[in-house]
Design a protein around this motif. Structure first.
Motif, PDB file in Angstrom:
ATOM      1  N   UNK A 153       0.852  -1.192   0.000  1.00  0.00           N
ATOM      2  CA  UNK A 153       0.000   0.000   0.000  1.00  0.00           C
ATOM      3  C   UNK A 153       0.887   1.241   0.000  1.00  0.00           C
ATOM      4  N   UNK A 154       0.665   2.119  -0.962  1.00  0.00           N
ATOM      5  CA  UNK A 154       1.356   3.404  -1.025  1.00  0.00           C
ATOM      6  C   UNK A 154       0.367   4.522  -0.698  1.00  0.00           C
ATOM      7  N   UNK A 181       4.455   4.027   3.081  1.00  0.00           N
ATOM      8  CA  UNK A 181       4.361   2.733   2.409  1.00  0.00           C
ATOM      9  C   UNK A 181       4.133   1.655   3.457  1.00  0.00           C
ATOM     10  N   UNK A 182       3.170   0.761   3.192  1.00  0.00           N
ATOM     11  CA  UNK A 182       2.897  -0.377   4.070  1.00  0.00           C
ATOM     12  C   UNK A 182       3.291  -1.633   3.316  1.00  0.00           C
ATOM     13  N   UNK A 183       4.177  -2.424   3.888  1.00  0.00           N
ATOM     14  CA  UNK A 183       4.704  -3.588   3.208  1.00  0.00           C
ATOM     15  C   UNK A 183       3.707  -4.757   3.236  1.00  0.00           C
ATOM     16  N   UNK A 184       3.787  -5.633   2.228  1.00  0.00           N
ATOM     17  CA  UNK A 184       2.857  -6.773   2.169  1.00  0.00           C
ATOM     18  C   UNK A 184       2.901  -7.661   3.403  1.00  0.00           C
ATOM     19  N   UNK A 185       4.095  -7.863   3.976  1.00  0.00           N
ATOM     20  CA  UNK A 185       4.194  -8.770   5.119  1.00  0.00           C
ATOM     21  C   UNK A 185       3.332  -8.282   6.276  1.00  0.00           C
ATOM     22  N   UNK A 202     -15.984   8.074   9.408  1.00  0.00           N
ATOM     23  CA  UNK A 202     -15.184   8.557  10.532  1.00  0.00           C
ATOM     24  C   UNK A 202     -13.777   8.985  10.112  1.00  0.00           C
ATOM     25  N   UNK A 203     -13.461   8.879   8.812  1.00  0.00           N
ATOM     26  CA  UNK A 203     -12.167   9.319   8.319  1.00  0.00           C
ATOM     27  C   UNK A 203     -11.163   8.216   8.106  1.00  0.00           C
ATOM     28  N   UNK A 204     -11.412   7.016   8.638  1.00  0.00           N
ATOM     29  CA  UNK A 204     -10.515   5.894   8.376  1.00  0.00           C
ATOM     30  C   UNK A 204     -10.641   5.443   6.917  1.00  0.00           C
ATOM     31  N   UNK A 205      -9.680   4.633   6.473  1.00  0.00           N
ATOM     32  CA  UNK A 205      -9.620   4.209   5.086  1.00  0.00           C
ATOM     33  C   UNK A 205      -9.922   2.713   4.997  1.00  0.00           C
ATOM     34  N   UNK A 225      -1.645   4.250   9.442  1.00  0.00           N
ATOM     35  CA  UNK A 225      -1.152   2.982   9.968  1.00  0.00           C
ATOM     36  C   UNK A 225      -2.189   1.887   9.727  1.00  0.00           C
ATOM     37  N   UNK A 226      -1.718   0.667   9.537  1.00  0.00           N
ATOM     38  CA  UNK A 226      -2.606  -0.465   9.327  1.00  0.00           C
ATOM     39  C   UNK A 226      -3.230  -0.872  10.664  1.00  0.00           C
ATOM     40  N   UNK A 227      -4.553  -0.821  10.752  1.00  0.00           N
ATOM     41  CA  UNK A 227      -5.241  -1.129  11.998  1.00  0.00           C
ATOM     42  C   UNK A 227      -5.680  -2.586  12.089  1.00  0.00           C
ATOM     43  N   UNK A 228      -5.853  -3.239  10.958  1.00  0.00           N
ATOM     44  CA  UNK A 228      -6.299  -4.634  10.958  1.00  0.00           C
ATOM     45  C   UNK A 228      -7.493  -4.820  10.052  1.00  0.00           C
TER      46      UNK A 228
END
Length: 449
Positions: free
Chosen positions: A84-85, A101-105, A124-127, A152-155
């Motif tokens: 994810x960019x 950048x969020x890496x695939x792992x 609420x503004x999250x993606x 940041x990746x939240x899950x």
């Protein structure tokens, strides 16, 4: 205001050119000396991501706080890499840059998801990003969630409920507390190319899913038929409307979904069916109407679909409780052109095969894939790459010559489409060689926001 630039996702995957994908900035100002040209390229730091869809960060006017945030961040998920960019387009709209950048792992370990597709910001503004599979490429639906401020990746977004067997596109209506999602392909099978033998094996999605937006749980599922492949989901833009449309790629059918009067449930009905064509010289005796994209005009008056295999773009007029009426149609390529390898033996709609399209002395190959409409509804932009592996299989000339981006003029009074012969973005002339262009986004707003 009229759109002045567009951001277009471009990939080199499956082209045999060892270069990273990039985000192209295209000049759309007719008064500019660079009109119809790529004025900036933002290369990704990795190879073979397959940049596919692009979505905005928190900016789209659905905020619970009522704030009217500007579109300053573009989220680019890699369909194949699952990377994810996050791209900053607010600092310099004509020269965007990568800011995260969020890496695939991380996606694999935290979410057990992969093959990321469509992105939308939540109220609420999250993606929210829909996924097509698990890390191994098996079919698996659901969504991954990014923090709207830090990215940041939240899950995972969905609660511990049944995860759909596939996913791709989605849309929501906060005032009705609903999110509707479609289905996609099984990644590891689709990555080998289209095989007619797969049609009876459940490889292609067939479910339309209705979610409770606040509870993040599945409430209803509709089976839209064997091998329907409901790729594209759109609600009407009116935030009070409890109505939308889903386009099924392989069956050529568009369904209307709406809130019924019974117990606050939802219902679906078929409203458009594009018939297949009996052909020779193709991989099957019948060529389906492969609907690659669907959009609705901002005033909710017109619906547009791109027919990737047949090669036409269609404009339908919408009216409440009535079936959409075809008011515009134009061919911009496709597999049934006169003089090509495919011969149409029986056609319920056309009397003869359409002529090839030439714009600014360039022959246009391939079929219409992604489409985007100006906010005044008068200019429809189109690219002709669907998915690199399938591009190479069905339209090898596009891989060799590169994609194009076209513009159609739309009659917003009576309906009608015509090709603007003064506009052509030729992605075959890129510095590193021909590339494949897909999603189109406008920084000032577009019909997919």
């Amino acid at each position: 205001p009229r759109e002045e630039v567009a951001y277009v996702t471009c990939t080199y995957r499956s082209t045999c050119i060892d270069q990273p994908d990039f985000l192209a900035t295209v000049d759309l100002n007719p008064r500019s000396p660079h009109y119809g040209q790529v004025i900036h390229r933002l290369p990704m730091p990795n190879l073979k991501d397959e940049l596919h869809c692009a979505g905005w960060g928190p900016a789209c006017g659905c905020f619970e706080s009522g704030a009217a945030a500007k579109r300053t961040k573009l989220v680019l998920p890699g369909l194949i890499s699952s990377r994810i960019y996050v791209v900053d387009v607010g600092s310099q709209c004509r020269a965007p840059r990568i800011c995260k950048m969020i890496e695939p792992v991380d996606v694999f370990w935290k979410c057990d998801k992969g093959y990321l597709a469509v992105t939308h910001p939540l109220p609420n503004g999250d993606i929210l990003i829909a996924n097509m599979g698990d890390p191994a490429g098996n079919g698996k639906g659901g969504f991954v969630l990014l923090d709207g401020e830090t990215f940041e990746l939240k899950g995972n977004w969905e609660n511990e409920c049944e995860v759909p067997p596939g996913g791709y596109d989605f849309w929501y209506q906060p005032r009705h507390n609903v999110l509707v999602s479609g289905a996609g392909l099984v990644p590891k099978v689709a990555g080998r190319g289209f095989n007619p033998d797969d049609l009876k094996k459940g490889i292609f999605g067939r479910r339309l899913n209705v979610w409770n937006l606040s509870c993040r749980s599945l409430t209803q599922c509709f089976d839209l038929g064997e091998d329907s492949l409901p790729l594209n989901v759109r609600f009407l833009h009116n935030p009070d409307a409890a109505e939308g449309y889903v386009a099924c790629a392989l069956s050529g059918v568009v369904f209307r979904f709406y809130k019924s009067c019974e117990a606050n449930n939802w219902a679906v009905e078929e409203v458009i069916r594009i018939p297949p064509k009996d052909v020779s010289g193709w991989i099957m005796p019948k060529m389906p109407a492969f609907i690659a994209d669907l959009i609705i005009s901002p005033d909710d008056r017109f619906l547009f679909v791109s027919n990737w295999l047949h090669g036409d773009i269609r404009q339908y007029e919408l009216s409440r409780n009535c079936k959409p009426r075809l008011v515009g149609q134009v061919f911009v390529g496709g597999s049934i052109l006169r003089g090509g390898p495919v011969t149409v033996c029986r056609d319920e709609e056309l009397k003869c095969q359409p002529e090839p399209l030439v714009v600014k002395c360039k022959r246009v190959y391939g079929g219409p894939s992604k489409i985007q409409l100006s906010l005044d509804g008068k200019r429809l932009y189109v690219t002709n790459s669907f998915y690199s592996t399938w591009d190479r299989q069905f339209y090898p000339s596009v891989v060799k010559e590169g994609s194009v981006m076209l513009q159609l003029d739309v009659d917003t009074d009576k309906g009608g489409l015509t090709v603007n012969k003064n506009f052509l973005v030729d992605f075959g002339k890129e510095p590193h060689g021909p590339c494949l262009a897909h999603e189109i986004r406008f920084p000032g707003g577009d019909c997919k926001s």
